[in-house]
Motif scaffolding. Structure first.
Motif, PDB file in Angstrom:
ATOM      1  N   ASP A   1      15.342   8.265  57.423  1.00  0.00           N
ATOM      2  CA  ASP A   1      15.847   7.753  58.746  1.00  0.00           C
ATOM      3  C   ASP A   1      16.932   9.055  59.386  1.00  0.00           C
ATOM      4  O   ASP A   1      17.723   9.370  58.760  1.00  0.00           O
ATOM      5  CB  ASP A   1      16.495   6.769  58.429  1.00  0.00           C
ATOM      6  CG  ASP A   1      16.742   5.984  59.693  1.00  0.00           C
ATOM      7  OD1 ASP A   1      17.134   6.424  60.955  1.00  0.00           O
ATOM      8  OD2 ASP A   1      17.435   4.675  59.684  1.00  0.00           O
TER       9      ASP A   1
ATOM     10  N   GLU B   1      19.252   8.008  61.227  1.00  0.00           N
ATOM     11  CA  GLU B   1      20.335   8.133  61.967  1.00  0.00           C
ATOM     12  C   GLU B   1      20.964   7.646  59.730  1.00  0.00           C
ATOM     13  O   GLU B   1      22.642   8.271  59.913  1.00  0.00           O
ATOM     14  CB  GLU B   1      20.179   6.349  61.937  1.00  0.00           C
ATOM     15  CG  GLU B   1      19.343   6.668  63.662  1.00  0.00           C
ATOM     16  CD  GLU B   1      20.227   6.762  64.240  1.00  0.00           C
ATOM     17  OE1 GLU B   1      22.246   7.182  63.685  1.00  0.00           O
ATOM     18  OE2 GLU B   1      20.127   7.634  65.310  1.00  0.00           O
ATOM     19  N   ARG B   2      20.567   7.759  58.922  1.00  0.00           N
ATOM     20  CA  ARG B   2      21.229   7.795  57.439  1.00  0.00           C
ATOM     21  C   ARG B   2      21.237   9.005  57.994  1.00  0.00           C
ATOM     22  O   ARG B   2      22.554   9.501  57.222  1.00  0.00           O
ATOM     23  CB  ARG B   2      19.980   7.250  56.431  1.00  0.00           C
ATOM     24  CG  ARG B   2      19.321   5.834  56.752  1.00  0.00           C
ATOM     25  CD  ARG B   2      20.835   5.030  55.875  1.00  0.00           C
ATOM     26  NE  ARG B   2      21.656   5.232  57.622  1.00  0.00           N
ATOM     27  CZ  ARG B   2      20.943   3.748  58.588  1.00  0.00           C
ATOM     28  NH1 ARG B   2      19.373   3.525  58.405  1.00  0.00           N
ATOM     29  NH2 ARG B   2      22.283   3.816  59.827  1.00  0.00           N
TER      30      ARG B   2
ATOM     31  N   ILE C   1      22.704  11.611  59.878  1.00  0.00           N
ATOM     32  CA  ILE C   1      23.761  11.287  60.918  1.00  0.00           C
ATOM     33  C   ILE C   1      24.960  10.693  60.626  1.00  0.00           C
ATOM     34  O   ILE C   1      25.979  11.701  60.093  1.00  0.00           O
ATOM     35  CB  ILE C   1      23.540  10.641  61.919  1.00  0.00           C
ATOM     36  CG1 ILE C   1      22.089  11.903  63.026  1.00  0.00           C
ATOM     37  CG2 ILE C   1      24.726  10.915  62.519  1.00  0.00           C
ATOM     38  CD1 ILE C   1      21.653  11.258  64.256  1.00  0.00           C
ATOM     39  N   GLU C   2      24.318   9.873  59.929  1.00  0.00           N
ATOM     40  CA  GLU C   2      25.607   9.204  58.791  1.00  0.00           C
ATOM     41  C   GLU C   2      26.789  10.272  57.451  1.00  0.00           C
ATOM     42  O   GLU C   2      27.737   9.940  57.492  1.00  0.00           O
ATOM     43  CB  GLU C   2      25.428   7.926  58.088  1.00  0.00           C
ATOM     44  CG  GLU C   2      25.457   6.826  59.488  1.00  0.00           C
ATOM     45  CD  GLU C   2      24.758   5.362  58.873  1.00  0.00           C
ATOM     46  OE1 GLU C   2      24.496   5.607  58.059  1.00  0.00           O
ATOM     47  OE2 GLU C   2      24.525   4.253  60.056  1.00  0.00           O
TER      48      GLU C   2
ATOM     49  N   GLY D   1      24.122  13.977  66.968  1.00  0.00           N
ATOM     50  CA  GLY D   1      24.628  13.273  66.216  1.00  0.00           C
ATOM     51  C   GLY D   1      25.792  14.349  65.341  1.00  0.00           C
ATOM     52  O   GLY D   1      26.110  13.467  64.549  1.00  0.00           O
TER      53      GLY D   1
END
Length: 240
Positions: free
Chosen positions: A153, A155-156, A158-159, A188
């Motif tokens: 993922d 987004e994970r 990027i986190e 990101g």
């Protein structure tokens, strides 16, 4: 400027389509070849060094890895960053000391162990300790293994990257990220973005990776494996 200052400067103000390309030498000879070819800096691959030393990837003893890195650093005048996997269980201060003793100006540090992602917050705390111990003497490339061992993922990824940058990482390396998600990762993630490049012609070229958002491109053990294949082909031809 010092070598680490030169190395940092090479990451700044990169234009789209012009990433910093860092080949991965695995010994003194391959390092000299890369330097003579005109590359301004190098990045040793842990898997390539492991193969050259007769080990499986991830099983090289720390002493052998640092000795190999020292041979590469001592063979060239350009800056060298070293892939030291997960740090071999060394305390941050000792890890930094051994990298500096070997002559490295940077390091690549993974956020997984035995194929499992580490807790990102604990890993960020550890990276912060490495940053504190190193001061400005090392360029820290924080590998993000979401695409290698996680759910893929973006987004994970990027986190995780945000935590590592906040901890003091100079660059983030989402290894294995598909080319089509690079623009999202670029938008990101703060700071330089390291992207894995392929040497088999199957993926985007370094220029194309730069256009997608890569600040720098590394190849892991690609050069060493390609050289090994060519040597096998040559050996086979000698038998015929």
């Amino acid at each position: 400027m010092s070598k680490v200052d030169v190395f940092r400067a090479l990451h700044r103000n990169r234009l789209p389509g012009d990433p910093l390309v860092l080949p991965g030498p695995w010994d003194a000879v391959s390092a000299r070849v890369c330097e003579e070819a005109g590359f301004p800096a190098l990045a040793t691959p842990s898997a390539g060094i492991a193969a050259a030393l007769g080990h499986e990837d991830g099983s090289t003893p720390a002493d052998e890895m640092f000795a190999a890195v020292a041979r590469v650093c001592g063979a060239v005048d350009v800056p060298v960053s070293a892939d030291v996997e997960g740090g071999y269980g060394l305390a941050p201060k000792e890890l930094v000391e051994r990298l500096l003793e070997a002559g490295a100006v940077g390091c690549n540090l993974e956020d997984s162990e035995y194929g499992t992602l580490k807790d990102p917050h604990r890993h960020a705390d550890w990276l912060a300790e490495v940053r504190y111990a190193a001061g400005d003497l090392l360029f820290v490339n924080a590998r993000v293994d979401t695409f290698a061992y996680g759910d893929g993922d973006p987004e994970r990824a990027i986190e995780r990257a945000a935590l590592y940058v906040a901890a003091g990482a100079d660059c983030v390396y989402p290894i294995g990220a598909p080319a089509h998600v690079l623009p999202l990762l670029r938008s990101g993630i703060q700071g330089p973005l390291n992207v894995f490049g392929r040497l088999d012609g199957e993926g985007p070229s370094p220029t194309e990776l730069g256009e997608l958002g890569a600040t720098r491109v590394t190849f892991g053990p690609g050069l060493q494996r390609r050289a090994a294949r060519q040597m096998r082909e040559l050996a086979d031809s000698l038998r015929t």
